[in-house]
Scaffold this motif. Structure first.
Motif, mmCIF file in Angstrom:
data_model
loop_
_atom_site.group_PDB
_atom_site.id
_atom_site.type_symbol
_atom_site.label_atom_id
_atom_site.label_comp_id
_atom_site.label_asym_id
_atom_site.label_seq_id
_atom_site.Cartn_x
_atom_site.Cartn_y
_atom_site.Cartn_z
ATOM 1 N N GLY A 36 -34.707 9.036 -73.554
ATOM 2 C CA GLY A 36 -35.917 9.475 -72.842
ATOM 3 C C GLY A 36 -35.610 10.559 -71.830
ATOM 4 O O GLY A 36 -34.489 10.961 -71.658
ATOM 5 N N PRO A 37 -36.610 11.040 -71.126
ATOM 6 C CA PRO A 37 -36.401 12.092 -70.131
ATOM 7 C C PRO A 37 -35.521 11.605 -68.977
ATOM 8 O O PRO A 37 -35.617 10.462 -68.554
ATOM 9 C CB PRO A 37 -37.818 12.422 -69.651
ATOM 10 N N VAL A 38 -34.676 12.510 -68.466
ATOM 11 C CA VAL A 38 -33.747 12.191 -67.374
ATOM 12 C C VAL A 38 -33.667 13.397 -66.451
ATOM 13 O O VAL A 38 -33.709 14.538 -66.908
ATOM 14 C CB VAL A 38 -32.333 11.872 -67.916
ATOM 15 N N ASP A 39 -33.576 13.145 -65.132
ATOM 16 C CA ASP A 39 -33.276 14.195 -64.156
ATOM 17 C C ASP A 39 -31.816 14.020 -63.738
ATOM 18 O O ASP A 39 -31.464 13.053 -63.052
ATOM 19 C CB ASP A 39 -34.206 14.094 -62.940
ATOM 20 N N LEU A 40 -30.951 14.962 -64.180
ATOM 21 C CA LEU A 40 -29.504 14.849 -64.013
ATOM 22 C C LEU A 40 -28.991 15.960 -63.097
ATOM 23 O O LEU A 40 -29.315 17.136 -63.302
ATOM 24 C CB LEU A 40 -28.822 14.949 -65.385
ATOM 25 N N VAL A 41 -28.193 15.580 -62.066
ATOM 26 C CA VAL A 41 -27.596 16.561 -61.159
ATOM 27 C C VAL A 41 -26.076 16.386 -61.172
ATOM 28 O O VAL A 41 -25.572 15.283 -60.958
ATOM 29 C CB VAL A 41 -28.130 16.397 -59.717
ATOM 30 N N PHE A 42 -25.359 17.498 -61.482
ATOM 31 C CA PHE A 42 -23.904 17.514 -61.372
ATOM 32 C C PHE A 42 -23.526 17.887 -59.940
ATOM 33 O O PHE A 42 -24.040 18.871 -59.382
ATOM 34 C CB PHE A 42 -23.296 18.544 -62.324
ATOM 35 N N LEU A 43 -22.628 17.122 -59.339
ATOM 36 C CA LEU A 43 -22.128 17.380 -57.990
ATOM 37 C C LEU A 43 -20.628 17.637 -58.126
ATOM 38 O O LEU A 43 -19.835 16.721 -58.300
ATOM 39 C CB LEU A 43 -22.395 16.170 -57.095
ATOM 40 N N VAL A 140 -39.130 9.113 -63.564
ATOM 41 C CA VAL A 140 -38.065 9.560 -64.469
ATOM 42 C C VAL A 140 -36.730 9.222 -63.802
ATOM 43 O O VAL A 140 -36.530 9.515 -62.622
ATOM 44 C CB VAL A 140 -38.157 11.078 -64.748
ATOM 45 N N PRO A 141 -35.796 8.593 -64.523
ATOM 46 C CA PRO A 141 -34.525 8.183 -63.913
ATOM 47 C C PRO A 141 -33.764 9.353 -63.285
ATOM 48 O O PRO A 141 -33.714 10.451 -63.841
ATOM 49 C CB PRO A 141 -33.737 7.590 -65.086
ATOM 50 N N ASN A 142 -33.195 9.104 -62.094
ATOM 51 C CA ASN A 142 -32.352 10.071 -61.395
ATOM 52 C C ASN A 142 -30.883 9.689 -61.597
ATOM 53 O O ASN A 142 -30.480 8.562 -61.302
ATOM 54 C CB ASN A 142 -32.655 10.076 -59.893
ATOM 55 N N VAL A 143 -30.078 10.646 -62.073
ATOM 56 C CA VAL A 143 -28.663 10.387 -62.335
ATOM 57 C C VAL A 143 -27.838 11.496 -61.680
ATOM 58 O O VAL A 143 -28.151 12.681 -61.820
ATOM 59 C CB VAL A 143 -28.371 10.336 -63.847
ATOM 60 N N ALA A 144 -26.793 11.086 -60.939
ATOM 61 C CA ALA A 144 -25.870 12.044 -60.327
ATOM 62 C C ALA A 144 -24.462 11.799 -60.868
ATOM 63 O O ALA A 144 -24.000 10.663 -60.904
ATOM 64 C CB ALA A 144 -25.881 11.916 -58.804
ATOM 65 N N VAL A 145 -23.791 12.890 -61.313
ATOM 66 C CA VAL A 145 -22.402 12.807 -61.785
ATOM 67 C C VAL A 145 -21.537 13.583 -60.790
ATOM 68 O O VAL A 145 -21.676 14.799 -60.650
ATOM 69 C CB VAL A 145 -22.252 13.385 -63.207
ATOM 70 N N ALA A 163 -28.220 6.227 -51.254
ATOM 71 C CA ALA A 163 -28.680 6.933 -52.449
ATOM 72 C C ALA A 163 -28.969 5.957 -53.585
ATOM 73 O O ALA A 163 -29.975 6.082 -54.295
ATOM 74 C CB ALA A 163 -27.636 7.964 -52.874
ATOM 75 N N ARG A 164 -28.070 4.969 -53.769
ATOM 76 C CA ARG A 164 -28.300 3.977 -54.828
ATOM 77 C C ARG A 164 -29.552 3.160 -54.560
ATOM 78 O O ARG A 164 -30.307 2.841 -55.481
ATOM 79 C CB ARG A 164 -27.074 3.071 -54.955
ATOM 80 N N GLU A 165 -29.797 2.827 -53.270
ATOM 81 C CA GLU A 165 -30.998 2.072 -52.930
ATOM 82 C C GLU A 165 -32.259 2.865 -53.232
ATOM 83 O O GLU A 165 -33.313 2.286 -53.490
ATOM 84 C CB GLU A 165 -30.959 1.684 -51.459
ATOM 85 N N LYS A 166 -32.179 4.198 -53.202
ATOM 86 C CA LYS A 166 -33.325 5.037 -53.529
ATOM 87 C C LYS A 166 -33.484 5.234 -55.035
ATOM 88 O O LYS A 166 -34.337 5.995 -55.470
ATOM 89 C CB LYS A 166 -33.196 6.385 -52.835
ATOM 90 N N GLY A 167 -32.640 4.555 -55.838
ATOM 91 C CA GLY A 167 -32.797 4.594 -57.283
ATOM 92 C C GLY A 167 -31.944 5.613 -57.989
ATOM 93 O O GLY A 167 -32.143 5.861 -59.185
ATOM 94 N N ILE A 168 -30.998 6.238 -57.309
ATOM 95 C CA ILE A 168 -30.128 7.233 -57.950
ATOM 96 C C ILE A 168 -28.930 6.504 -58.558
ATOM 97 O O ILE A 168 -28.201 5.801 -57.860
ATOM 98 C CB ILE A 168 -29.648 8.289 -56.943
ATOM 99 N N GLU A 169 -28.722 6.659 -59.870
ATOM 100 C CA GLU A 169 -27.558 6.069 -60.525
ATOM 101 C C GLU A 169 -26.405 7.060 -60.423
ATOM 102 O O GLU A 169 -26.533 8.221 -60.819
ATOM 103 C CB GLU A 169 -27.864 5.751 -61.986
ATOM 104 N N ILE A 170 -25.260 6.614 -59.872
ATOM 105 C CA ILE A 170 -24.153 7.517 -59.551
ATOM 106 C C ILE A 170 -22.949 7.217 -60.434
ATOM 107 O O ILE A 170 -22.505 6.071 -60.521
ATOM 108 C CB ILE A 170 -23.752 7.403 -58.071
ATOM 109 N N TYR A 171 -22.423 8.272 -61.095
ATOM 110 C CA TYR A 171 -21.164 8.195 -61.838
ATOM 111 C C TYR A 171 -20.125 8.991 -61.062
ATOM 112 O O TYR A 171 -20.379 10.118 -60.635
ATOM 113 C CB TYR A 171 -21.328 8.786 -63.232
#
Length: 648
Positions: A36-43, A140-145, A163-171
Motif C-alpha cells: 500500500g501507499p507509504v511515506d518514506l524518509v531516508f535520514l 498513510v504509514p510513516n517510515v524513517a530509515v 518519534a515512535r510514539e507519534k507513529g513513525i516506524e524507525i529502521y
C-alpha cells in the motif's frame, strides 16, 4: 487502522532494505512489490567519518532501494534528509512524483562532512519532514530509515521514543563504527526486524534479501483454505485469524467464542448484568428502578413520596422506610421523633482544653496563657520558659510550643543544649581546599577569604599546636601556603588576604589528589603519622566538580584524613556527602549563597581528642574531646532561617 498498516510495513521495509546483490538481475517494473501507499524518509549520515567512496555507496544503496518501490504521489512517496552537525532536507515527500527525477536529486547531494548530531536529525524528521506542508499524507504509514557509521554526538533515546510514539516506524542501519546501543535506542521494536549492523558500506546492499519472497508472495487469505471462522488477516508469507467485536479467538487460532463481559466482571452495573456477545445491559432488583445512566439503581422511594411519619430524616428501603435524626440529635424510643445531643456533656469532642457546646455541634477554646492552634482543637503554651523546668544554664528563650537555651557572649552552647562553656581547639594539621573557579566571582571570593580567616580565629595556631595550610583550585591546583609556612594566626590571615583569584574551572577531584599526595606530606609540614596529630581537610566549593572525586575522596579517608565539605549555591549535595567523613550529617554543610558563610564560620569549632596525641602542647580543656567539627544547634537554626529567607 494506522497501527495495523504499520505492522504490515515491517516486511515492506525489510524488502526495501533487501537490494539484490550484483549477481542477481535488477528488478524491473513488473517485479515491483505493491504493498500500500507509504511515506518514506531516508535520514543519511554525512559526517566527516563517511569517506567519499562510502557516501557514493550509500547514494547507490538508496537508488537501488527506490528501484524496487512503486514510486508515485498516490503510491510510495520518498524524501531524503542528510545530517552532520546540521540538518539539511535534500527533497521532501512531495518534491518528486517519478523515479527518474528522484534519482537525479539523490545524485546531486553534496555531503556536509561535519559532526554526527543524530538526535537533532530525528527531531527534524519528526517535526518537519513528516508534515502536511512537506507532503505527509494522513492515515498513510510513516517510515524513517536512518543510515549512520558512528556514535551520535547528542542524545537520541528520548527524541526517538517521541518519534515512535507519534507513529513513525524507525529502521536503524549501522555501518562499521556504528554503536549497537545507539541503534537499538533509535529503532522500533522488534529489534531483530529494525536494527542492522555491518562491517563496511560495501555490505550495505545485502540487507533483507530473505524477506523479499515474503512480501511479494501470494495473499494466503484469498488463495488458501485458511479456516478462520470470522476474519482472516494477511501478513507477508503468512496469515492470522481475527474475531468480530464481542468475540475472542479460541486456542485453535481459528474459531471464535462470545465474550461474556458479565461473567468476567467487566461491567459497571450496580445490581444485575445481562450479557450479550461482547456487550451487556443493566437491570435492577425488585423494589428498585434503573436510573437514566442505565447503570445504577434507585429504590422505589416511600420517603420521597411523603408516605412516612419521621420527625427529621426518612431513610428509604425498597418498599419500606426507617427514621433517623440530623447530626447532633438522637432518635427517641418511638423511633420517629428526635432530641438534641450535648456533645460536650457526653464527652463526644476532641477539644484539648475547653469545649463550647451548641445543639449538635461544638467549638474549642484554650485556657489563659495558651493559643488555639490551626486545627481549632489543640492548644499551644505560649511561655514554656515560665511553665516548665527548662534547665537552661544561662537564659531560656520561649517559642510557640517550645523553647531553646542561649549562652552569654564568649561562651558556646554545649551538646546537651542547655549548659554553656568555652572550648579551645587542640593541636591539629588543617588543610583548607577553597574553590577559586569562575562561578565564584571576585566579590564572593573575598567573602571566602573572610570565611577562612574566621575559621583561623577559632584556632590555637602555633608551630607545635595547630598548623594551617591552604590550597586554591580551579582548572589547576595551587598551594597558597603549606602547613609549615606560618606559625601565628595573624601571619596566616595576612597571607589569606593576599591570595589572588584563579578563575576558570572546578577540578575538585584534582584538588583532593593534590591534598592527599602533597599537602599532608612531611615535606610540606605535616607531622609524622606516628605522633597521632589529627589531620583534617576542609573543602569549600560552589558548584559541581568537572572531574571525578570518588577515588581521592575515598583515599583521603583511607589515609586517616577527616574530611569536611562546605557547599554554597550550586554545590551538589551528593558530591559533598561523598567527600565528607562519617557520620556525614556532622561533616557536610550547605547554604544557598555566599552571604551566609560568615554565619557558618562564626559557629564552627575545630576540636580533637588529645588522649593519643603526642603534640608539645597539653590539652587540658575537657571540651576538646567532644567532636572534630560540629555546628551548634543555634547555628543550624540560623542557617535554616537564612535559607528560608532566600527561598521566600
Amino acid at each position: 487502522m494506522k497501527m495495523r498498516q504499520l505492522r504490515g510495513l515491517s516486511g515492506f521495509i525489510l524488502l526495501t532494505l533487501a537490494v539484490l546483490a550484483t549477481a542477481r538481475p535488477k528488478a524491473g517494473p513488473e517485479q515491483k512489490c505493491k504493498s500500500g501507499p507509504v511515506d518514506l524518509v531516508f535520514l543519511i549520515d554525512s559526517s566527516r567519518s563517511v569517506r567519499p567512496h562510502e557516501f557514493e555507496t550509500m547514494r547507490k544503496f538508496m537508488i537501488d532501494i527506490l528501484d524496487t518501490l512503486d514510486i508515485g504521489l498516490n503510491a510510495t512517496r520518498v524524501g531524503v534528509v542528510q545530517y552532520s552537525s546540521q540538518v539539511r532536507s535534500e527533497f521532501s515527500l512531495k518534491t518528486h512524483a517519478k523515479l527518474d527525477s528522484m534519482v537525479k536529486g539523490i545524485n546531486q547531494i553534496i555531503p556536509l562532512a561535519q559532526g554526527t548530531m543524530t538526535g537533532l536529525a530525528i527531531r527534524y524528521v519528526m517535526n518537519a519532514a513528516f508534515t502536511a506542508e512537506e507532503g505527509d499524507r494522513p492515515k498513510v504509514p510513516n517510515v524513517a530509515v536512518i543510515v549512520t557509521d558512528g556514535r551520535p554526538q547528542d542524545r537520541v533515546a528520548e527524541v526517538a521514543a517521541e518519534a515512535r510514539e507519534k507513529g513513525i516506524e524507525i529502521y536503524a542501519v549501522g555501518v562499521a563504527r556504528a554503536d549497537m546501543t545507539s541503534l537499538r535506542a533509535m529503532a522500533s521494536p522488534p529489534f531483530e526486524d529494525h536494527v542492522f549492523l555491518v562491517e563496511s558500506f560495501d555490505l550495505i546492499h545485502q540487507f533483507g534479501l530473505q524477506f523479499q519472497d515474503k512480501l511479494c508472495g501470494v495473499d494466503l487469505c484469498l488463495e488458501s483454505d485458511h479456516g478462520c471462522e470470522h476474519i482472516c488477516e494477511s501478513s507477508p508469507g503468512s496469515y492470522h485469524c481475527l474475531c468480530l467485536p464481542g468475540y475472542t479467538l479460541n486456542d485453535d487460532g481459528k474459531t471464535c467464542a462470545a465474550i461474556d463481559l458479565c461473567a468476567e466482571g467487566k461491567h459497571d452495573c450496580e445490581q444485575i448484568c445481562v450479557s450479550s456477545p461482547g456487550s451487556f445491559s443493566c437491570d435492577c432488583n425488585k423494589g428498585f428502578k434503573l436510573n437514566d445512566d442505565k447503570k445504577t439503581c434507585s429504590t422505589i422511594d416511600l420517603c420521597a413520596e411523603g408516605k412516612h411519619d419521621c420527625d427529621q430524616i426518612c431513610v428509604s428501603a425498597p418498599g419500606v422506610f426507617t427514621c433517623d435524626c440530623n447530626k447532633g440529635y438522637t432518635l427517641n424510643e418511638d423511633k420517629k421523633t428526635c432530641s438534641p445531643i450535648d456533645l460536650c456533656a457526653e464527652g463526644k469532642h476532641d477539644c484539648e482544653q475547653i469545649c463550647i457546646s451548641a445543639p449538635g455541634a461544638f467549638t474549642c477554646d484554650c485556657n489563659k496563657g495558651f493559643k488555639l492552634n490551626k486545627d481549632k482543637k489543640t492548644c499551644t503554651n505560649m511561655d514554656l520558659c515560665n511553665t516548665v523546668e527548662h534547665g537552661c544554664e544561662h537564659q531560656c528563650v520561649s517559642t510557640p510550643g517550645s523553647y531553646y537555651c542561649i549562652c552569654p557572649e564568649g561562651q558556646l552552647l554545649q551538646e546537651d543544649g542547655k549548659s554553656c562553656g568555652t572550648c579551645k581547639s587542640a593541636n591539629i594539621d588543617l588543610v583548607l581546599l577553597i574553590d577559586g573557579s569562575k562561578s565564584v566571582r571576585p566579590q564572593n571570593f573575598e567573602l571566602v577569604k573572610k570565611f577562612v580567616n574566621q575559621v583561623v580565629d577559632s584556632l590555637d595556631v602555633s608551630a607545635h599546636g595547630t598548623r594551617v595550610g591552604l590550597v586554591q583550585y580551579s582548572s589547576r591546583v595551587r598551594t597558597e601556603f603549606p602547613l609549615n609556612m606560618y606559625h601565628t594566626a595573624d601571619e596566616i590571615k595576612a597571607a589569606v588576604m593576599k591570595i589572588e583569584y584563579m578563575e576558570k574551572g572546578t577540578m575538585t577531584g584534582l584538588a583532593l589528589k593534590h591534598m592527599v599526595e602533597n599537602s599532608f606530606s612531611e615535606a610540606e609540614g605535616a607531622r609524622p603519622a606516628s605522633r597521632n596529630i589529627p589531620r583534617i581537610g576542609l573543602v569549600f566549593t560552589d558548584g559541581r566538580s568537572q572531574d571525578d572525586i570518588t577515588e581521592f575522596a575515598k583515599k583521603a579517608k583511607e589515609a586517616g584524613i577527616t574530611m569536611y565539605a562546605v557547599g554554597v549555591g550550586k554545590a551538589v549535595e551528593d558530591e559533598l556527602r561523598e567527600i565528607a567523613s562519617e557520620p556525614v550529617e556532622k561533616h557536610f554543610y550547605y547554604t544557598t549563597d555566599f552571604t551566609a558563610i560568615s554565619t557558618i564560620a562564626e559557629n564552627l569549632k575545630l576540636n580533637v581528642c588529645p588522649e593519643e596525641s603526642q603534640g608539645e602542647i597539653e590539652v587540658k580543656d575537657p571540651c576538646a574531646c567532644e567532636s572534630l567539627v560540629e555546628f551548634q544547634q543555634a547555628t543550624m537554626s540560623n542557617l535554616e532561617q537564612l535559607t528560608q529567607k532566600h527561598i521566600l
